[in-house]
Design a protein around this motif. Structure first.
Motif, short mmCIF file in Angstrom:
data_model
loop_
_atom_site.label_atom_id
_atom_site.label_comp_id
_atom_site.label_asym_id
_atom_site.label_seq_id
_atom_site.Cartn_x
_atom_site.Cartn_y
_atom_site.Cartn_z
N LEU A 279 0.76 -1.23 0.10
CA LEU A 279 -0.05 0.16 -0.03
C LEU A 279 0.82 1.28 -0.03
O LEU A 279 0.59 2.24 -0.56
CB LEU A 279 -0.95 -0.15 1.08
N THR A 280 1.94 1.21 0.80
CA THR A 280 2.74 2.65 0.66
C THR A 280 3.80 2.59 -0.25
O THR A 280 4.10 3.61 -0.72
CB THR A 280 3.31 2.51 2.42
N VAL A 281 4.19 1.42 -0.93
CA VAL A 281 5.69 1.46 -1.80
C VAL A 281 5.01 0.94 -3.24
O VAL A 281 5.24 1.84 -4.24
CB VAL A 281 6.71 0.78 -1.26
N TYR A 282 4.60 -0.43 -3.12
CA TYR A 282 4.46 -1.03 -4.29
C TYR A 282 3.49 -0.20 -5.36
O TYR A 282 3.76 -0.02 -6.56
CB TYR A 282 4.32 -2.51 -4.38
N PHE A 283 2.27 -0.27 -4.80
CA PHE A 283 1.11 0.19 -5.70
C PHE A 283 1.42 1.67 -6.26
O PHE A 283 1.16 1.89 -7.47
CB PHE A 283 -0.04 0.06 -5.07
N PRO A 284 1.71 2.48 -5.24
CA PRO A 284 2.20 3.96 -5.73
C PRO A 284 3.22 3.89 -6.70
O PRO A 284 2.88 4.67 -8.10
CB PRO A 284 2.59 4.66 -4.56
N VAL A 285 4.23 3.02 -6.80
CA VAL A 285 5.34 3.08 -7.51
C VAL A 285 4.79 2.45 -9.08
O VAL A 285 5.11 2.96 -10.10
CB VAL A 285 6.42 2.36 -7.15
N ALA A 286 4.12 1.33 -9.02
CA ALA A 286 3.54 0.73 -10.09
C ALA A 286 2.63 1.55 -10.89
O ALA A 286 2.80 1.53 -12.12
CB ALA A 286 3.06 -0.49 -9.70
N MET A 287 1.82 2.01 -10.16
CA MET A 287 0.76 3.00 -10.88
C MET A 287 1.58 4.34 -11.50
O MET A 287 1.15 4.90 -12.48
CB MET A 287 -0.30 3.52 -9.87
N HIS A 288 2.57 4.94 -11.02
CA HIS A 288 3.43 6.05 -11.34
C HIS A 288 3.94 5.56 -12.86
O HIS A 288 3.83 6.48 -13.61
CB HIS A 288 4.24 6.27 -10.39
N ILE A 289 4.65 4.35 -12.74
CA ILE A 289 5.31 4.07 -13.95
C ILE A 289 4.14 3.65 -15.08
O ILE A 289 4.62 4.01 -16.13
CB ILE A 289 5.93 2.52 -13.48
N ALA A 290 2.89 3.19 -14.76
CA ALA A 290 2.05 3.29 -15.62
C ALA A 290 1.25 4.33 -16.16
O ALA A 290 1.08 4.79 -17.60
CB ALA A 290 0.99 2.26 -15.19
N GLN A 291 1.13 5.35 -15.29
CA GLN A 291 0.69 6.59 -15.70
C GLN A 291 1.60 7.42 -16.47
O GLN A 291 1.24 8.03 -17.56
CB GLN A 291 0.35 7.51 -14.53
N ARG A 292 2.82 7.51 -16.20
CA ARG A 292 3.62 8.44 -16.85
C ARG A 292 4.69 7.34 -17.91
O ARG A 292 5.58 8.03 -18.58
CB ARG A 292 4.92 8.71 -15.87
N LYS A 293 4.24 6.16 -18.20
CA LYS A 293 4.76 5.38 -19.01
C LYS A 293 6.26 5.37 -19.16
O LYS A 293 6.87 5.44 -20.23
CB LYS A 293 4.15 5.73 -20.64
N ILE A 294 7.01 5.03 -17.97
CA ILE A 294 8.35 4.97 -17.65
C ILE A 294 9.01 3.75 -18.46
O ILE A 294 8.18 2.65 -18.45
CB ILE A 294 8.45 5.03 -16.39
N LYS A 295 9.62 3.79 -19.30
CA LYS A 295 10.39 2.78 -20.09
C LYS A 295 11.02 1.93 -19.11
O LYS A 295 11.82 2.05 -18.41
CB LYS A 295 11.26 3.25 -21.13
N LYS A 296 10.75 0.39 -19.19
CA LYS A 296 11.19 -0.73 -18.61
C LYS A 296 12.68 -0.60 -18.72
O LYS A 296 13.47 -0.47 -19.85
CB LYS A 296 10.65 -2.12 -19.07
N TYR A 297 13.39 -1.11 -17.54
CA TYR A 297 14.89 -1.03 -17.33
C TYR A 297 15.75 0.25 -17.91
O TYR A 297 16.82 0.55 -17.87
CB TYR A 297 15.43 -1.94 -18.49
N SER A 298 14.98 1.47 -17.85
CA SER A 298 15.45 2.87 -18.00
C SER A 298 16.13 2.96 -16.66
O SER A 298 15.57 2.51 -15.48
CB SER A 298 14.17 3.84 -18.34
N PRO A 299 17.07 4.12 -16.36
CA PRO A 299 17.51 4.31 -15.06
C PRO A 299 16.35 4.74 -14.00
O PRO A 299 16.65 4.29 -12.91
CB PRO A 299 18.27 5.69 -15.39
N ARG A 300 15.46 5.62 -14.33
CA ARG A 300 14.12 5.87 -13.28
C ARG A 300 13.50 4.60 -13.12
O ARG A 300 13.15 4.35 -12.03
CB ARG A 300 13.36 6.76 -14.19
N TRP A 301 13.12 3.83 -14.06
CA TRP A 301 12.43 2.48 -13.75
C TRP A 301 13.29 1.66 -12.68
O TRP A 301 12.78 0.91 -11.81
CB TRP A 301 12.36 1.61 -15.12
N LEU A 302 14.42 1.75 -13.18
CA LEU A 302 15.50 0.91 -12.29
C LEU A 302 15.41 1.19 -10.82
O LEU A 302 15.40 0.38 -9.89
CB LEU A 302 16.82 0.49 -12.85
N ALA A 303 15.55 2.73 -10.60
CA ALA A 303 15.81 3.30 -9.41
C ALA A 303 14.31 3.01 -8.69
O ALA A 303 14.60 2.96 -7.29
CB ALA A 303 15.90 4.79 -9.77
N LEU A 304 13.10 3.14 -9.28
CA LEU A 304 12.12 3.06 -8.60
C LEU A 304 12.00 1.47 -8.06
O LEU A 304 11.42 1.40 -6.79
CB LEU A 304 10.92 3.31 -9.49
#
Length: 475
Positions: free
Chosen positions: A414-439
Motif C-alpha cells: 500500500l505504501t510502496v509497491y502500488f504507488p510506484v507501479a501506478m506511477h510507472i503506468a501513468q507516466r509510461k516509464i520505459k522498462k529498464y530505464s534508469p528511472r525504472w530501475l531506481a523505482l
C-alpha cells in the motif's frame, strides 16, 4: 421527513438544492487545512511515545537515520499516489474515489483484489487496535491516581473492559456521521489532542534530562550481554524498524482523504502540500520524542512514556495526557473506519439498488446540531461493526501485537509497491530505464524491510501470547 438517499443533494431551507461537482456528486469542500488535519490525525498516534524504545534498540545512528529515511520515502510515495487520484490525466481525468478504484484504473486484474484485501483488513485491524489502546490510556488514568494516593509500589489493578465498552458506545454514535467529507471537525480536535500529549511527553522527558537522572545511551543502542541477548537484539531491531516504518503509513487512506478536496486548485497539488506538512510535522515530533526520550531513559527506555509509567508525577498532567490520547483515538478510529464503511455500503447499494432499507434517509432537526440525516441500514450495520470490533478487542487484548504483523504485511503493497507501479503506468516509464530501475530498487529495499519487520512482529506476537493471562486485569 423521509427522502430517497441522494448523496449529491444538499438541502437548503425547504427545498433540496443540488450543488454538484464535476462528477455529479455532492460538492466537495475540503481544503489544505482539512486534509492536513486528517493526515496528522492518521499519522501521529500514541505510538509516538514509544519511539524512544525504538531508537534504544537501534542506537543513535541507525535510529535517527531510519526515522528520517522512512519520512522521506512515505512523503515521496504519497506524492506519486496523489497524482493517481484522477486518470488518465492527473489534473483533468476521471476521479477515482477509493484506493481500490485507483488500482483498478491503472493496473487492473487481481491486483485490485490484493489492494482491497490489504487495505480493508488493515483498516479493520486498526480500529480494533485503537479500541485497546484507548482503554489502556484510560486505565492508566486510574492507575496514576492510585499510585499518587497509595505510593508507586502499590498494587493498582483496573479493568480494561468497562473502558472498551464506553469507547465502543461513543463510536456507535460517531459512526452515524454519513461520510468522510463530514469528519473535518473531528480530525481538527484529534490533531490538537495528538499535539498535546506528544508535547507533554517531550516536556516530561526534557524535565527528566534537566534533573540529571539520565539513562545510558549508545551509538548502536542496547548492548548484547548487558541489556539483551544476541537473538533479542536482532528481533527487537526488526521490530523497531517496522514500528518506525509503519508509524508513517497513512497512504492506506490517502485517496479517501483526497476525495474530500474541492477541485480548485487541483487536488493533487493540495494533497502534496498537505502531505508535506503532515509528514514534516510528524517527523519533528517523532525526532523530539524519540531522541529526548532516549537521552532521558537510555537503553532502558519504556515501551510507552505514559501508560508504562516512565513518569508518575505530576499525576494530573499524566491524567490529562492520557485523556488526550483517548480523545485523539476517538477521532482516529473514525478516520480509519469511514473508508471501510463506504466500501461496504457502496457494494450493498450496487447489489440491492431497489432496497428502501438501504436507500431511504430520515432527516430531522436536532437542537444545537442542526439537520441530521439517519439511514436505517447505516445505523444497524455500523452499530454491529463497532460492537464486533469492541468484542474482538475484549477477547484479544494482545491484538496490538497482531496489528504490528498486519502493518508489516500491508506496508509494502500500500505504501510502496502500488504507488510506484501506478506511477510507472501513468507516466509510461520505459522498462529498464534508469528511472525504472531506481523505482524498483526502492520497491525491493522496502520489501526486505517489510519482510524483516514481519518476522520481528511474529516473534513479538508469540511473546505477547505467552505473557497473556486471561482476566488478569480483573484481579
Amino acid at each position: 421527513m423521509m427522502t430517497d438517499h441522494n448523496p449529491s443533494a444538499v438541502e437548503s431551507g425547504d427545498a433540496a438544492v443540488k450543488i454538484l461537482d464535476d462528477d455529479g456528486r455532492e460538492k466537495r469542500t475540503g481544503t489544505f487545512l482539512t486534509a492536513s488535519a486528517h493526515i496528522i490525525t492518521a499519522v501521529i498516534g500514541s505510538g509516538v511515545l514509544s519511539l524512544a524504545w525504538a531508537i534504544a534498540q537501534l542506537g543513535w545512528v541507525a535510529g535517527t537515520t531510519v526515522l528520517v529515511t522512512f519520512a522521506i520515502i512515505t512523503y515521496y510515495t504519497s506524492t506519486l499516489l496523489s497524482d493517481c487520484y484522477r486518470s488518465p490525466d492527473y489534473v483533468t481525468g476521471t476521479r477515482n474515489y477509493t484506493y481500490m478504484g485507483v488500482v483498478r484504473a491503472y493496473l487492473g486484474g487481481k491486483k485490485v483484489q490484493l489492494c482491497g484485501l490489504a487495505q480493508y483488513v488493515n483498516l479493520v485491524g486498526v480500529t480494533i487496535g485503537y479500541t485497546i489502546t484507548a482503554s489502556i490510556s484510560l486505565v492508566a488514568i486510574g492507575k496514576a491516581n492510585c499510585y499518587h494516593n497509595k505510593g508507586h509500589g502499590a498494587e493498582c489493578s483496573v479493568s480494561n473492559y468497562p473502558y472498551m465498552a464506553g469507547f465502543g458506545v461513543v463510536q456507535i454514535i460517531l459512526s452515524q456521521i454519513p461520510n468522510f467529507h463530514e469528519l473535518s471537525f473531528l480530525s481538527f480536535i484529534a490533531a490538537i489532542m495528538s499535539f498535546s500529549y506528544a508535547s507533554i511527553g517531550i516536556g516530561l522527558a526534557i524535565a527528566t534530562v534537566a534533573s540529571g537522572k539520565i539513562g545510558k545511551t549508545e551509538l548502536t543502542g542496547t548492548v548484547i550481554g548487558v541489556d539483551v541477548t544476541a537473538s533479542e537484539k536482532v528481533w527487537k531491531m526488526f521490530q523497531a524498524i517496522g514500528d518506525i516504518a509503519f508509524s508513517y503509513a497513512y497512504t492506506t487512506i490517502l485517496i479517501e482523504i483526497q476525495d474530500t478536496l474541492r477541485s480548485s486548485p487541483p487536488e493533487n497539488k493540495v494533497m502534496k502540500k498537505a502531505s508535506l506538512i503532515g509528514v514534516s510535522t510528524t517527523t519533528v515530533f517523532y525526532l523530539l520524542c524519540g531522541c529526548i526520550g532516549y537521552v532521558a531513559f537510555g537503553n532502558k527506555a519504556p515501551g510507552d512514556f505514559l501508560t508504562d509509567f516512565a513518569f508518575y508525577e505530576p499525576y494530573l498532567l499524566i491524567d490529562f495526557a492520557n485523556a488526550c490520547i483517548a480523545l485523539h483515538l476517538i477521532g482516529a478510529y473514525q478516520v480509519y473506519a469511514q473508508p471501510f464503511f463506504q466500501f461496504f455500503e457502496s457494494n450493498c447499494q450496487q447489489k440491492w439498488p431497489a432496497s428502501s432499507f438501504i436507500k431511504k434517509e430520515y432527516s430531522s432537526n436536532i437542537p444545537l446540531l442542526g439537520k441530521c440525516r439517519v439511514n436505517l441500514f447505516r445505523l444497524v450495520w455500523r452499530t454491529i461493526y463497532v460492537i464486533m470490533t469492541t468484542i474482538v478487542a475484549m477477547i484479544f487484548p494482545f491484538f496490538n501485537a497482531i496489528l504490528g504483523l498486519l502493518g508489516a504485511l500491508a506496508f509494502w503493497p500500500l505504501t510502496v509497491y502500488f504507488p510506484v507501479a501506478m506511477h510507472i503506468a501513468q507516466r509510461k516509464i520505459k522498462k529498464y530505464s534508469p528511472r525504472w530501475l531506481a523505482l524498483y530498487l526502492l520497491v525491493l529495499v522496502c520489501l526486505v524491510v517489510s519482510s524483516l519487520a514481519a518476522v520481528g512482529s511474529i516473534v513479538g506476537l508469540v511473546s505477547s501470547v505467552k505473557a497473556y493471562k486471561p482476566f488478569k486485569s480483573l484481579d
